[in-house]
Motif scaffolding. Structure first.
Motif, PDB file in Angstrom:
ATOM      1  N   SER A  81       0.815  -1.207   0.000  1.00  0.00           N
ATOM      2  CA  SER A  81       0.000   0.000   0.000  1.00  0.00           C
ATOM      3  C   SER A  81       0.853   1.263   0.000  1.00  0.00           C
ATOM      4  O   SER A  81       1.934   1.303   0.596  1.00  0.00           O
ATOM      5  CB  SER A  81      -0.879   0.002   1.256  1.00  0.00           C
ATOM      6  OG  SER A  81      -1.539   1.214   1.405  1.00  0.00           O
ATOM      7  N   THR A 113      -3.142   3.085   3.309  1.00  0.00           N
ATOM      8  CA  THR A 113      -3.135   1.814   4.037  1.00  0.00           C
ATOM      9  C   THR A 113      -4.497   1.479   4.632  1.00  0.00           C
ATOM     10  O   THR A 113      -4.988   0.358   4.477  1.00  0.00           O
ATOM     11  CB  THR A 113      -2.046   1.826   5.133  1.00  0.00           C
ATOM     12  OG1 THR A 113      -0.780   2.061   4.506  1.00  0.00           O
ATOM     13  CG2 THR A 113      -2.006   0.514   5.886  1.00  0.00           C
ATOM     14  N   LEU A 119      -7.066   0.636   1.837  1.00  0.00           N
ATOM     15  CA  LEU A 119      -6.799  -0.661   1.228  1.00  0.00           C
ATOM     16  C   LEU A 119      -7.184  -1.790   2.181  1.00  0.00           C
ATOM     17  O   LEU A 119      -7.802  -2.778   1.770  1.00  0.00           O
ATOM     18  CB  LEU A 119      -5.328  -0.783   0.821  1.00  0.00           C
ATOM     19  CG  LEU A 119      -4.949  -2.090   0.137  1.00  0.00           C
ATOM     20  CD1 LEU A 119      -5.758  -2.308  -1.152  1.00  0.00           C
ATOM     21  CD2 LEU A 119      -3.456  -2.121  -0.165  1.00  0.00           C
ATOM     22  N   CYS A 125      -8.226  -0.792  -6.389  1.00  0.00           N
ATOM     23  CA  CYS A 125      -7.027  -0.833  -5.552  1.00  0.00           C
ATOM     24  C   CYS A 125      -5.771  -0.424  -6.307  1.00  0.00           C
ATOM     25  O   CYS A 125      -4.763  -0.100  -5.688  1.00  0.00           O
ATOM     26  CB  CYS A 125      -6.858  -2.198  -4.902  1.00  0.00           C
ATOM     27  SG  CYS A 125      -6.066  -3.438  -5.911  1.00  0.00           S
TER      28      CYS A 125
END
Length: 92
Positions: free
Chosen positions: A10, A15, A18, A75
């Motif tokens: 990430s 972070t 994700l 993502c």
């Protein structure tokens, strides 16, 4: 049995987002009939999914699930390097 290891690195600022998306992915994937194991591991900004599937047809169904396709498209902007995916067969 088919094993998959997927590694996500990430971006520092992404972070939490994700991880939230990965949590949803794990919850949905565990509902699939061919899913034996789908575990999420983390170390700082690195996430690892360890997967086990009953067979290739079940894995193919998983790979075509809308929630997986949606996760992959969203993502890509949250990771600092390309996602690494390793498909392996247990030898011992």
């Amino acid at each position: 049995m088919i094993s998959i290891t997927a590694i996500f690195k990430s971006k520092t600022e992404s972070t939490e987002q994700l991880q939230s998306m990965l949590n949803h992915l794990v919850t949905e994937t565990r509902k699939e009939a061919a899913c034996v194991r789908y575990d999420l591991h983390a170390s700082e900004n690195v996430f690892i999914i360890w997967e086990e599937w009953k067979d290739q047809p079940g894995l193919d169904i998983h790979n075509n699930q809308p929630y997986l396709q949606d996760f992959i498209s969203k993502c890509e902007s949250l990771v600092s390097s390309p996602i690494q995916v390793y498909k392996t067969l247990q030898i011992l």
